[in-house]
Each structure stands twice: as C-alpha cells, then as structure tokens.
Design an enzyme around this catalytic site. Structure first.
Site, PDB file in Angstrom:
ATOM      1  N   ASN A  24     128.251 -18.240  14.871  1.00  0.00           N
ATOM      2  CA  ASN A  24     128.034 -17.695  16.209  1.00  0.00           C
ATOM      3  C   ASN A  24     127.357 -18.684  17.149  1.00  0.00           C
ATOM      4  OD1 ASN A  24     129.216 -15.287  15.470  1.00  0.00           O
ATOM      5  ND2 ASN A  24     127.280 -14.259  15.016  1.00  0.00           N
ATOM      6  N   ARG A  96     138.049 -13.706  19.620  1.00  0.00           N
ATOM      7  CA  ARG A  96     137.363 -13.184  20.791  1.00  0.00           C
ATOM      8  C   ARG A  96     136.429 -14.208  21.430  1.00  0.00           C
ATOM      9  NH1 ARG A  96     137.050  -9.092  23.616  1.00  0.00           N
ATOM     10  NH2 ARG A  96     135.267  -8.827  24.977  1.00  0.00           N
ATOM     11  N   CYS A 120     138.242  -9.677  15.800  1.00  0.00           N
ATOM     12  CA  CYS A 120     138.047  -8.421  15.075  1.00  0.00           C
ATOM     13  C   CYS A 120     138.258  -7.230  16.001  1.00  0.00           C
ATOM     14  CB  CYS A 120     136.632  -8.354  14.491  1.00  0.00           C
ATOM     15  SG  CYS A 120     136.345  -9.467  13.115  1.00  0.00           S
ATOM     16  N   PRO A 126     134.489  -5.052  26.088  1.00  0.00           N
ATOM     17  CA  PRO A 126     135.011  -5.539  27.364  1.00  0.00           C
ATOM     18  C   PRO A 126     134.361  -6.851  27.784  1.00  0.00           C
ATOM     19  CG  PRO A 126     133.464  -3.749  27.732  1.00  0.00           C
ATOM     20  CD  PRO A 126     133.671  -3.840  26.248  1.00  0.00           C
ATOM     21  N   ILE A 127     135.074  -7.593  28.659  1.00  0.00           N
ATOM     22  CA  ILE A 127     134.557  -8.867  29.154  1.00  0.00           C
ATOM     23  C   ILE A 127     134.186  -8.775  30.629  1.00  0.00           C
ATOM     24  CG2 ILE A 127     135.844 -10.204  27.447  1.00  0.00           C
ATOM     25  CD1 ILE A 127     137.819 -10.874  29.740  1.00  0.00           C
ATOM     26  N   ASP A 128     133.978  -7.558  31.124  1.00  0.00           N
ATOM     27  CA  ASP A 128     133.687  -7.394  32.547  1.00  0.00           C
ATOM     28  C   ASP A 128     132.412  -8.110  32.971  1.00  0.00           C
ATOM     29  OD1 ASP A 128     132.485  -5.334  30.914  1.00  0.00           O
ATOM     30  OD2 ASP A 128     131.791  -4.384  32.752  1.00  0.00           O
ATOM     31  N   ASP A 309     125.695  -7.496  13.395  1.00  0.00           N
ATOM     32  CA  ASP A 309     126.485  -8.224  12.408  1.00  0.00           C
ATOM     33  C   ASP A 309     125.952  -8.075  10.984  1.00  0.00           C
ATOM     34  OD1 ASP A 309     128.403  -9.080  14.142  1.00  0.00           O
ATOM     35  OD2 ASP A 309     127.704 -11.147  14.290  1.00  0.00           O
ATOM     36  N   VAL A 331     125.376  -1.152  19.490  1.00  0.00           N
ATOM     37  CA  VAL A 331     125.910  -2.331  20.183  1.00  0.00           C
ATOM     38  C   VAL A 331     127.420  -2.221  20.378  1.00  0.00           C
ATOM     39  CG1 VAL A 331     126.141  -4.850  20.107  1.00  0.00           C
ATOM     40  CG2 VAL A 331     124.031  -3.761  19.293  1.00  0.00           C
TER      41      VAL A 331
END
Length: 423
Positions: A24, A96, A120, A126-128, A309, A331
């Site tokens: 990450n 992603r 995944c 969302p990517i807003d 995670d 989350v």
C-alpha cells in the site's frame, strides 16, 4: 490455476518471519516517480507482487523507463523525458490503486486520461473525492464511457476539505499539489503510515509537504521535482497477518522488522484478547495460548483506528476464541464476503448491517473454499491451519496481489501447507 492446500488441526507456528516492503506504500510511490522531470528515482525494499508489476506497467505505458530488479527488490524509474498523458487501460483496469496516477500525470502534463480502475470488488469505493479535490485546484473533469479526462494548464493551490479521510484521494491530491501554483491545504486528510512515506519521498524529490500523519496537510507548490533514492516502509498489513497467525495457533513468532507504531491499533486488540505481544530489537514477538484468549469487539476505522485490511484475518482469529466477538466494518461496505466461505468450514456467524457477530471456539472443519478478495484469501488460509482436516483455497490471484510467497513463509513457521497447480 493454482490452489493452496492446508492440513490443519494441530498447527502451532514458531520461528521468525521476514516482512516485505508495503504494497500500500509502494504503489503511490511508483506513481510519484512520474513527477520527477529530472534524473532517476530509485525505490528499494520493493515487494515482488502482481500489483507492483501492474503499476510498473502503468508507469511504463506513459513512455517512462522502468527497471524492476527482483533480485535486490529495486525499481529504477526515469521520467525525465516527455511523457504520455493517457494511462494504459490494459493495466489500469486491473487495479484500483492505479487511479493515483491521475494527479501526477495532470500536474506534469496539464492533461490526463485514466480509465476507471479495477481491483478487489469491495463495495462501490467511489473516486469522487479524488475528482472534487482536483476540481478545487482548477481542473476540468469529464467522465465519458468509463474514462476520466482531466485538464488544467496549471493547477492552483486550494483549501480542500475531504468528507472522508480517503487514503487514495489524499495521495492523489498531495502529488498533484506539489507542482501547483501556490499553497494547497488538505483538511481531514488520511493519516496512514503510507501517507507519511509518500510525503517523505516527495520531499526528497524537492517538494514542500508538511503535516503528513496529521489531519491537515499543507503543500507549497514548486516548479519541478527531481529523482532520488528511497526505501519503502515495511508492510504493516503483512506483519499484522502473521501476528494474527501466531495468535490463533498458540504460536511463538518473531515478526522481523515490523514497526510497532504502525501496528499499534491491531496490537491493542491483541493485548485486549490476552495475546502476549512485545517489541524486541529485531521486530515484534507474538506469543499466545488460544485457550486463555477472550472475545473482543472491534470496529474498523481510518488510521489510527483498526485497519479495514486486517478485518478478515481478525475474523479468523475470533473464530477460535471461545465466546461471542463482534467486528464492525465502517470503512467499506460489503466486506464480509469471506464469512460465507468460512461458514463452509463450520464458522457460526451472523451479520447485522455493518457488524458481524462471531461465535468462536466451536469446531472447524477443512473444506474447499474460494478467495473473494486479497485479505479474505489470507484469512481463509489461516482458518485452514486451525480447522480439522484439509482445506483447499482457490482463486489465488487475489493473494498474489498482496503477499509474497505466503505459503512458504507459513511452512517455515511450521504450517502443513503447499501450493499446487490445478489443470
């Protein structure tokens, strides 16, 4: 198609395990190399994972030279020439995290085109927040047919308040802001260790980023960035996975080079359960006696809360602890898919909205199960170690995205586990 076969029932892990560089962390670090218009950027302690190969190909697809030396876990990136402004769909669609190249490409070129990312299937994710932040900095965003096109002759510093401390959005906006005119302030920013690692790299490249690790980031734009050398931090999620593995098998394991502070939210819950966790010179040691562990209630939260995670792996631990435990997922929605597979192994659980109730300490049996996402794949393997009989875990493409030689590391600790090819 590969599968993992685990013979469980009497597994008791012991020994030492080496932790890789953080998945990450390295993915946004690779995206950040796009910003360096002078010199080469060298990343060390890079994990050998399918997601790293994918991100290398995303960057390479921008006409940037990328050399991955697996023998010494090093990636050298030379983005000093002119770069393309369209990320390759073939690779972006697989992962992603690839959305984090949008900000760097836009900041460097004034124009960027990136397809909606894959990865995944955990909720809508969302990517807003990424797009709203870039718009606040003066970008014009157009979404057509699954493609995102962003244009800004020169990004302008802005004050951005994020409705949620999204890690990816924080990273994207940090990187874009390094080359913007003026000062950008990101409020309610993500505070994860991976954010701090990215800020360190950016500053080593000549950026001016302050406040990383707090809820307020201040980035003063500069004219250009240059190459540097940077070591990727250790993977706290891999470390946490092995902590849980040791705890649920009544083991005694030293997780080498694991960083206590990065794992504090998880460690606090292990200690509450009754697991013996101690910091040593060479890492973190976990000792456990499952028969003496107590059930706990856990809620996932953005850092410094309990990491989402680690939710699936901790569920596996709860399954062997006598009594009723609960784990709430705040989350991501729809991140309890692994429970259905674990029920095939005898897990007693129920889900009420965002909370799973786990009735632990009941007998578990080996079964054929399928991975539903990256962390679920690890959780199913861990459950297989404590279930009576043989467990077969399929769909390992998820596992390979985030764990390097997971089965080999477990085998060295004493697990009866193998990976075989299935025709």
């Amino acid at each position: 198609m590969d599968k993992i076969i685990v013979k469980g029932g009497n597994t008791r892990l012991s020994g030492e395990v080496v932790i890789e560089g953080a998945k990450n962390a390295v993915l946004p670090l690779l995206a950040a190399t796009i910003l360096a218009s002078e010199g080469q950027t060298t990343l060390t302690n890079v994990p050998i994972l399918s997601d790293v190969y994918t991100m290398n190909n995303v960057v390479r697809g921008l006409d940037i030279a990328v050399d991955f030396n697996e023998e010494n876990n090093t990636v050298v990136v030379d983005a000093s020439g002119e770069i393309l402004d369209q990320a390759p769909y073939e690779y972006v669609s697989k992962m992603r995290a690839s959305i984090v190249v949008l900000g760097p490409i836009l900041a460097r070129n004034g124009h960027a085109k990136v397809s909606m990312p894959g990865g995944c299937t955990i909720g809508s994710r969302p990517i807003d927040l990424h797009l709203k932040g870039l718009e606040a900095m003066g970008a014009k965003i157009i979404q057509v047919g699954g493609d995102i096109t962003a244009t800004a002759e020169k990004l302008k510093g802005a004050t951005i308040y994020m409705d949620f401390p999204s890690v990816g959005a924080t990273q994207n906006l940090m990187m874009a802001a390094t080359l913007a005119d003026g000062v950008t302030t990101i409020e309610n920013a993500a505070r994860e260790p991976e954010i701090v690692d990215l800020a360190i790299l950016l500053n080593e490249m000549g950026a001016n980023v302050k406040g990383a690790g707090t809820e307020k980031l201040v980035i003063k734009g500069v004219k250009s960035l240059h190459g540097t050398q940077h070591a990727v931090i250790q993977d706290r999620i891999e470390a946490g996975t092995f902590m849980v593995a040791a705890a649920m098998t009544s083991g005694n394991v030293l997780i080498k080079d694991a960083i206590w502070e990065h794992n504090r939210p998880l460690i606090s819950k292990l200690l509450e359960m009754g697991v013996d966790v101690k910091e040593e010179d060479r890492g973190i040691r976990v000792k456990s006696d499952v028969s003496k562990l107590k059930p706990v209630a856990v809620k996932t939260l953005p850092h410094p809360g309990f990491p989402t995670d680690m939710q699936a792996q901790f569920t596996a631990l709860m399954a062997v602890v006598k009594g009723k435990s609960s784990i709430s997922e705040t989350v991501f929605e729809n991140r309890f898919q692994h429970l259905e597979e674990m029920r095939r192994m005898g897990l007693h659980s129920e889900i009420l909205r965002d909370t799973a109730m786990i009735h632990g300490g009941l007998p578990l049996q080996g079964a054929r199960v399928m991975s539903t996402d990256l962390r679920a794949s690890a959780a199913l393997i861990l459950t297989g170690m404590v279930a009576e009989g043989t467990t077969t875990v399929g769909k390992l493409t998820h596992l390979d995205r985030g764990y390097y030689k997971f089965h080999e590391k477990l085998a060295k600790l004493g697990a009866q586990i193998s990976r075989v090819s299935e025709a």
